[in-house]
Design a protein around this motif. Structure first.
Motif, mmCIF file in Angstrom:
data_model
loop_
_atom_site.group_PDB
_atom_site.id
_atom_site.type_symbol
_atom_site.label_atom_id
_atom_site.label_comp_id
_atom_site.label_asym_id
_atom_site.label_seq_id
_atom_site.Cartn_x
_atom_site.Cartn_y
_atom_site.Cartn_z
ATOM 1 N N UNK A 6 -12.297 3.697 4.901
ATOM 2 C CA UNK A 6 -11.498 3.841 3.985
ATOM 3 C C UNK A 6 -10.939 2.357 3.476
ATOM 4 N N UNK A 7 -11.583 1.447 3.712
ATOM 5 C CA UNK A 7 -11.051 0.091 3.577
ATOM 6 C C UNK A 7 -11.765 -0.205 2.055
ATOM 7 N N UNK A 8 -10.997 -1.091 1.285
ATOM 8 C CA UNK A 8 -11.292 -1.295 -0.075
ATOM 9 C C UNK A 8 -11.158 -2.860 -0.490
ATOM 10 N N UNK A 9 -11.609 -3.649 0.497
ATOM 11 C CA UNK A 9 -11.139 -5.052 0.456
ATOM 12 C C UNK A 9 -12.623 -5.754 -0.192
ATOM 13 N N UNK A 10 -13.601 -5.157 -0.525
ATOM 14 C CA UNK A 10 -14.682 -5.824 -1.141
ATOM 15 C C UNK A 10 -15.879 -6.134 -0.195
ATOM 16 N N UNK A 404 -1.291 -1.331 -0.716
ATOM 17 C CA UNK A 404 -0.521 -2.685 -0.994
ATOM 18 C C UNK A 404 -1.540 -3.745 -1.083
ATOM 19 N N UNK A 405 -2.811 -3.751 -0.153
ATOM 20 C CA UNK A 405 -3.593 -4.760 0.060
ATOM 21 C C UNK A 405 -4.509 -5.155 -1.045
ATOM 22 N N UNK A 406 -4.584 -4.265 -1.831
ATOM 23 C CA UNK A 406 -5.815 -4.278 -2.807
ATOM 24 C C UNK A 406 -5.262 -4.293 -4.416
ATOM 25 N N UNK A 433 3.400 2.270 -2.983
ATOM 26 C CA UNK A 433 2.431 1.201 -2.397
ATOM 27 C C UNK A 433 2.965 0.815 -1.004
ATOM 28 N N UNK A 434 1.953 0.993 0.086
ATOM 29 C CA UNK A 434 2.314 0.626 1.344
ATOM 30 C C UNK A 434 1.182 -0.010 1.962
ATOM 31 N N UNK A 435 1.424 -0.917 3.094
ATOM 32 C CA UNK A 435 0.191 -1.608 3.644
ATOM 33 C C UNK A 435 -0.944 -0.459 4.134
ATOM 34 N N UNK A 436 -2.231 -1.198 4.312
ATOM 35 C CA UNK A 436 -3.372 -0.325 4.419
ATOM 36 C C UNK A 436 -3.445 0.820 5.562
ATOM 37 N N UNK A 437 -2.745 0.086 6.784
ATOM 38 C CA UNK A 437 -2.629 0.960 7.984
ATOM 39 C C UNK A 437 -1.572 2.047 7.850
ATOM 40 N N UNK A 438 -0.530 1.778 6.978
ATOM 41 C CA UNK A 438 0.175 2.735 6.847
ATOM 42 C C UNK A 438 -0.086 3.922 6.087
ATOM 43 N N UNK A 439 -0.980 3.479 5.192
ATOM 44 C CA UNK A 439 -1.471 4.681 4.176
ATOM 45 C C UNK A 439 -2.547 5.628 5.156
ATOM 46 N N UNK A 440 -3.371 4.770 6.009
ATOM 47 C CA UNK A 440 -3.820 5.765 6.820
ATOM 48 C C UNK A 440 -3.210 6.766 7.757
ATOM 49 N N UNK A 441 -2.133 6.014 8.426
ATOM 50 C CA UNK A 441 -1.154 6.838 9.258
ATOM 51 C C UNK A 441 -0.670 7.942 8.393
#
Length: 557
Positions: A6-10, A404-406, A433-441
Motif C-alpha cells: 500500500x505504498x505509493x512513492x514510485x 500526505x506523503x504522495x 490527509x494523513x501520514x502514510x503510517x496513520x492511513x494504514x493504522x
C-alpha cells in the motif's frame, strides 16, 4: 504484504559511476558500477519483519530462498535443486543444494528454513506477512495463539529430513507455492546468529547474515546512513552469474533532482511518476529509451461498511447502502483521475491488475475477468437519490482519507472532492490527509469513511489480490461481507483438482464479479510508471510482484 503493497512513492532510479581500476603498473581501465537510488530510507533488513518495497529490494538481493523469480516471471530453483509436490498437492519436498553457506561461513541447512518459518508464525515475532504461510499445516492455529511454546511451533507442517531436504505439509492445494517460496518471509535464517542479536537483528547490515548474490561493503548500512555499497557475495552458490562486482546505493528523495542527475549522465534510470515529470521529460532521447514499469498495483477506494468508526452516523448508514456505493462508483471519472494524477496508468476493470497473471489459455487474467466499471453521471444520480430515500436522508458528508506523503494522492482527493459533489447532489466530501503510517493504522482499525488504498501482488497469481477480502482476512479494511464473493473464493482456494486452472480462473472471475455487483470496493487504476532508461543499462530485471528489482544480472557497459 500490506505496508509495502500500500505504498505509493514510485519506482527506484538507477545510476552509474565510473571507478578506475589499476591494471598492472602502467595502464588502467574504467569499470562502470551501477548505482541504485531509492526515494525513501530503508527500514529493516529482517526478512521476517519487513513491510516495505524498498527494504525488500535489498533483502531480496542479499538473501534468497528455495526459489527465485526469474526474468521470465517463473519461479525458478535457487537454494533448492528441486521443489516437487505430491499428486494431491498437499505435500511438497524441497531438496537443497549441497555446500550452501551463510556469509559468515556457517553451513546453511534445511533446519534454517524450519527455524525461519516457525519464527514467522510465532505471535511473539509480530510478522505482518506470516499470513503468506497460512496454508502450511497448523500455521493459522499457531498464529491465533496469544503466545506460542516450542511445542506449538513444532506442530508447524515443515520438517527437516536431512541437511539438504525438507518436507512441507499444506492444508489445501496451493499451485502457486513455488512463488511463495520466493517471498522474503520464506527465506531461511541462521538461528544462532538471529538469537544472538535478538531485537537488534536486521537493524543494520552488521547485524544481519546473508545467503544471496550480494553482501554489504565495509560498514554497509548502519541503520541511518543514506549511501552504502553492495558487493558480490563470495559464499553465494551462483556467484559466477552475478554480473556486477559492486552496486552503489543512495537515497534521492526529490524526483526532480533525480531527473536532472539522469540528464547529467549520472543516473541510468529515473522514474517519471507524475504527469508534470512525464510531460516535461518524455521526449528526452539522448542515449535513452522510454520504458513502462508495470507495477501489478491497483489503486482503489474502500468503503467502511462496518457501521462503526465512520465520521458520523449518516455516513455509516450511507456506506452500508449498496445503491449509494454503486452511485459513488459510477460517479468516479477514472480517466480524468489518471490524466491529472499519474503517468502511464490505465483504468481499473477489476481488482486484479493487468499484466500480472495469465489464464490457462495465456490470456491476461484482468482482461478475462474484466467488469464493466464505468463513468455514468446520469445513472449515478438516479441511484444516489434512490439510496438517500432508502436511508431517510437528503444529504451526506463523507470523509475521504489518503496519504500526505504522495502528491498524486492529494491531487486525487482534490479531484474527487469536487467531481463527486458535483455529480451527486447533497454529497459533501471532507478531505482527511494523513501520514502514510496513520492511513494504514486507520484502515486496519476501520476508522474511516472512504480511504484510498494501493495493493500490489506478491506473486503472479490472482489469489495474491483476491484473498484480501476472504473470510478471516485482516486486510478487509471496509469490513464488508459478500456471500457471493466468499463462495467463489472458497471454491477457488479449495479446488480438489490442483491442476484444473480453468475452473480456478472461473471462480476467480466470479469473485471479481461479486465485488462489482455489490460495489464492495471502487477500483480506480492499474498503476504503470514510465521511466527514462539509459541504453547502457543491461539486464535490470523488474518484477511487478514480489522483489521489485533483481540486481543479480544487472550491469552497465
Amino acid at each position: 504484504m500490506k505496508n509495502w503493497k500500500k505504498i505509493g512513492l514510485g519506482s527506484v532510479t538507477l545510476a552509474s559511476a565510473a571507478l578506475l581500476a589499476a591494471c598492472g603498473s602502467s595502464s588502467s581501465s574504467t569499470q562502470k558500477v551501477p548505482q541504485l537510488a531509492i526515494p525513501v530510507d530503508i527500514s529493516t533488513l529482517d526478512s521476517t519483519l519487513n513491510t516495505d518495497t524498498y527494504s525488500n529490494i535489498f533483502i531480496g538481493n542479499t538473501e534468497e530462498g528455495a526459489t527465485r523469480v526469474a526474468a521470465n516471471g517463473q519461479a525458478a530453483n535457487a537454494l533448492a535443486t528441486s521443489v516437487t509436490e505430491s499428486s494431491d498437492g498437499l505435500t511438497w519436498t524441497i531438496k537443497l543444494r549441497s555446500g550452501l553457506k551463510w556469509s559468515n561461513g556457517d553451513a546453511l541447512t534445511a533446519k534454517d528454513f524450519v527455524y525461519a518459518w516457525q519464527r514467522a508464525v510465532n505471535p511473539a515475532t509480530g510478522s505482518q506477512y506470516a499470513y503468506l504461510l497460512g496454508n502450511i499445516k497448523n500455521a493459522n492455529q499457531i498464529m491465533g495463539l496469544k503466545t506460542a511454546t516450542q511445542a506449538d511451533l513444532d506442530t508447524l507442517g515443515v520438517k527437516a529430513n536431512s541437511d539438504t531436504e525438507l518436507t512441507v505439509t499444506l492444508t489445501q492445494p496451493t499451485p502457486y507455492f513455488k512463488f511463495l517460496l520466493a517471498e522474503s518471509v520464506y527465506y531461511p535464517l541462521n538461528q544462532k546468529f538471529v538469537e544472538k542479536e535478538g531485537k537488534n537483528y536486521g537493524t543494520s547490515s552488521a547485524k544481519t547474515l546473508y545467503d544471496g548474490p550480494f553482501i554489504y561493503k565495509g560498514s554497509g548500512w548502519t541503520g541511518t546512513n543514506e549511501s552504502f555499497q553492495l558487493v558480490k557475495n563470495p559464499n553465494y552458490y551462483d556467484k559466477a552469474n552475478v554480473k556486477s562486482n559492486e552496486v552503489d546505493i543512495q537515497v534521492v528523495k526529490n524526483a526532480n533532482t533525480a531527473v536532472q542527475l539522469y540528464k547529467q549522465g549520472k543516473l541510468d534510470q529515473v522514474a517519471l511518476g507524475t504527469p508534470d515529470l512525464y510531460n516535461a521529460n518524455k521526449g528526452y532521447t539522448k542515449n535513452t529509451s522510454l520504458v513502462d514499469l508495470k507495477e501489478s498495483t491497483t489503486d482503489y477506494i474502500e468503503y467502511n461498511q462496518t457501521g462503526k468508526g465512520t465520521s458520523n452516523t449518516t455516513a455509516a448508514k450511507a456506506l452500508q447502502n449498496q445503491d449509494i456505493r454503486e452511485a459513488l462508483n459510477l460517479a468516479t471519472d477514472r480517466t480524468s483521475i489518471i490524466a491529472q494524477t499519474t503517468a502511464g496508468s490505465s483504468n481499473a476493470t477489476g481488482f486484479v491488475p493487468s499484466g500480472m497473471a495469465q489464464t490457462q489459455t495465456g490470456e491476461d487474467f484482468a482482461k478475462y475477468a474484466a467488469q464493466p466499471y464505468k463513468y455514468d453521471v446520469s445513472e449515478a444520480k438516479t441511484l444516489w437519490e434512490k439510496g438517500l430515500k432508502e436511508i431517510g436522508e437528503t444529504k451526506v458528508n463523507l470523509s475521504y482519507e489518503t496519504d500526505a506523503d504522495s502528491t498524486g494522492a492529494k491531487a486525487q482527493a482534490d479531484f474527487l472532492q469536487t467531481s463527486l459533489a458535483k455529480a451527486l447532489p447533497g454529497l459533501t466530501i471532507t478531505e482527511k490527509i494523513v501520514p502514510f503510517q496513520q492511513r494504514l493504522k486507520d484502515s486496519a482499525n476501520h476508522q474511516f469513511d472512504m480511504v484510498n488504498s494501493l495493493w500490489g501482488g506478491d506473486y503472479a497469481e490472482p489469489s495474491t489480490f483476491l484473498q484480501l477480502f476472504a473470510s478471516g482476512s485482516g486486510y478487509n479494511d471496509g469490513g464488508f461481507t459478500n456471500a457471493a464473493y466468499q463462495a467463489a473464493w472458497t471454491k477457488a482456494s479449495t479446488l480438489p483438482d490442483v491442476s484444473n486452472d480453468a475452473a480456478r480462473n472461473a471462480d476467480y472471475k466470479a469473485a471479481e464479479q461479486a465485488l462489482y455487483d455489490s460495489s464492495s470496493i471502487n477500483p480506480i487504476y492499474f498503476r504503470t510508471t514510465p521511466a527514462l532508461q539509459s541504453n547502457n543499462l543491461h539486464n535490470l530485471i523488474f518484477h511487478g510482484t514480489g522483489l521489485e528489482y533483481d540486481l543479480k544480472s544487472v550491469y552497465v557497459n
